[in-house]
Design an enzyme around this catalytic site. Structure first.
Site: not given
Ligand SMILES: *Cc1c(COP(=O)(O)O)cnc(C)c1O
Length: 432
Positions: A293, A331, A335, A362
């Site tokens: 992702g 973010r 984190y 705020c």
């Molecule tokens: C969040 C997630 C991803 C993607 O993770 P990235 O760190 O964005 O690559 C893939 N599979 C599952 C099950 C996830 O929860």
């Protein structure tokens, strides 16, 4: 050198993304503005896909983990590139459906899918559902039965590998809201019982060990544990598990300190590790799935802001406020994530003073970047925060009733709006 190859400068010395002048983008579409470089997104998708083609004879599929940045246009791009789509909710599935994404290439996840979501997934014909527990497996089976379908499923397991950005540990981590543990025998029992379920096709296993990971070792370690488990299931239950989903989680460059490997190298090493494990355990090589992702979209996106108030508290700190913040990028507050930023009109100018870039919300924690060296900044400057393509828009909120920012996709220097800016009318749309 900029941290992402999407960035550059033009003849006016202005910062560009995908060849488009960021000052012009800000003027044309307003700020805050998410901007994405389509060419880099496509290049990233291809490095994953072509790795499976090259190193694994094409026996697998890449699912883009849409939660990183879910919208119709991303689904269309993933579709054009021949990727699958990973969804975690009815809303992400609906996005795929409305973008006419081929649903047999959709993988449905989540640790708590509700009845309606499972129904929506099976009815629409998603290729795979990743079950989170034995109980959910039964629920999927019974819903599939009422719909008169047979649903392919994988079981999410926790292989006992926990990975963080720079290290990984083999914890035998049992304490997780996701999946079923391998080590305690829980996963084995679930698979044993699943034999009775007539409306599911039990295809294999899924694991996702963490995010923003730079090292391929934890993935290889997890793959080995899973293949070992597949061998055990074959031997003791006579069940052939023929699909393996190794999740996402590969890291990106947020700052100069981050040094991710090229994705092809990472995939080559991962696949080599998988094949070695299959040889050692005498398991047939499974159909392989990965779900990147962040590493698809993260570095391909930036956020443009307009600088407002600049406040110097002598001897303490200089605050630079921008016209967005935790509502478009939560973010830091979640984190303490680190980012780099550049001024659109002088991206190469050396930093001369340390400032803290904050949002307009705020909350004192509404910070974008703490203690960053920047050239002189004043009201009206356009500031670009880099590598915000993943988990920014998708985590955005309307806190303080701030409308969500627009998103623009740039292809070869030409921008197009892919998500419209919210209006105040949008904000009150559901108020009674
Ligand atoms: C969040 C997630 C991803 C993607 O993770 P990235 O760190 O964005 O690559 C893939 N599979 C599952 C099950 C996830 O929860």
């Amino acid at each position: 050198m900029f941290i992402s190859k999407s960035l550059g400068t033009n003849k006016d010395g202005n910062l560009t993304i995908g060849g488009a002048d960021t000052t012009v983008l800000a003027k044309t579409f307003g700020t805050p503005l998410y901007v994405f470089d389509e060419n880099l997104i496509i290049e990233n998708m291809r490095s994953y896909k072509e790795s499976i083609d090259t190193y694994y004879d094409g026996r697998g599929i890449v699912f883009y983990a849409s939660k990183a940045f879910s919208c119709k246009e991303m689904a269309r791009i993933a579709n054009r590139e021949g990727l699958g789509l990973d969804v975690m909710s009815g809303g992400e599935l609906f996005t795929a459906q409305t973008a006419d994404f081929p649903l047999d290439r959709v993988c449905y996840h989540g640790n708590n899918k509700d009845f309606e979501e499972i129904q929506q997934a099976i009815e629409s014909g998603v290729g795979r559902i990743v079950a989170d527990s034995g109980e959910e497996l039964q629920l999927i089976d019974s819903i599939a039965k009422t719909l008169n379908k047979k649903q392919k499923v994988l079981l999410r397991v926790t292989p006992g590998v926990e990975a963080h950005t720079h290290e990984f540990i083999q914890t035998g981590q049992i304490d997780s809201k996701f999946g079923v543990t391998l080590e305690t025998g829980a996963a084995f029992d679930v698979i044993d019982k699943a034999r009775k379920l007539e409306n599911i096709e039990f295809a294999g296993l899924h694991s996702h060990i963490g995010s923003q990971i730079f090292d391929e070792e934890p993935f290889i370690c997890a793959a080995r544990l899973l293949v070992g488990f597949m061998a055990k299931v074959k031997k003791e239950l006579g069940i052939n598990l023929y699909e393996l989903n190794l999740g996402g989680g590969f890291g990106i460059k947020y700052t100069k300190e981050d040094k991710p490997k090229p994705y092809r190298t990472y995939m080559q090493d991962l696949i080599a590790g998988l094949c070695r494990a299959c040889d050692d355990f005498k398991v047939e090589k499974p159909f392989l799935m990965v779900e990147p992702g962040r590493s698809i979209v993260g570095a391909a996106g930036i956020t443009l802001y307009t600088v407002g108030g600049v406040k110097n508290i002598p001897g303490i700190r200089k605050y630079v406020s921008v016209n967005g913040g935790m509502s478009d990028n939560p973010r830091y507050i979640l984190y303490e994530a680190e980012y780099e930023a550049l001024l659109a009109e002088k991206p190469y100018e050396e930093g001369t003073e340390t400032v803290t870039i904050v949002g307009k919300h705020c909350e004192s924690g509404d910070v974008l970047i703490k203690d960053i060296k920047m050239p002189e900044i004043e009201r009206g400057d356009i500031l670009a925060v880099l590598a915000t393509g993943a988990y920014n828009y998708s985590m955005a909120s309307n806190y303080n009733r701030v409308p969500r920012a627009a998103a623009v996709m740039v292809r070869d220097g030409v921008p197009r709006v892919i998500i419209k800016r919210e209006s105040y009318e949008d904000i009150v749309r559901n108020d009674i």
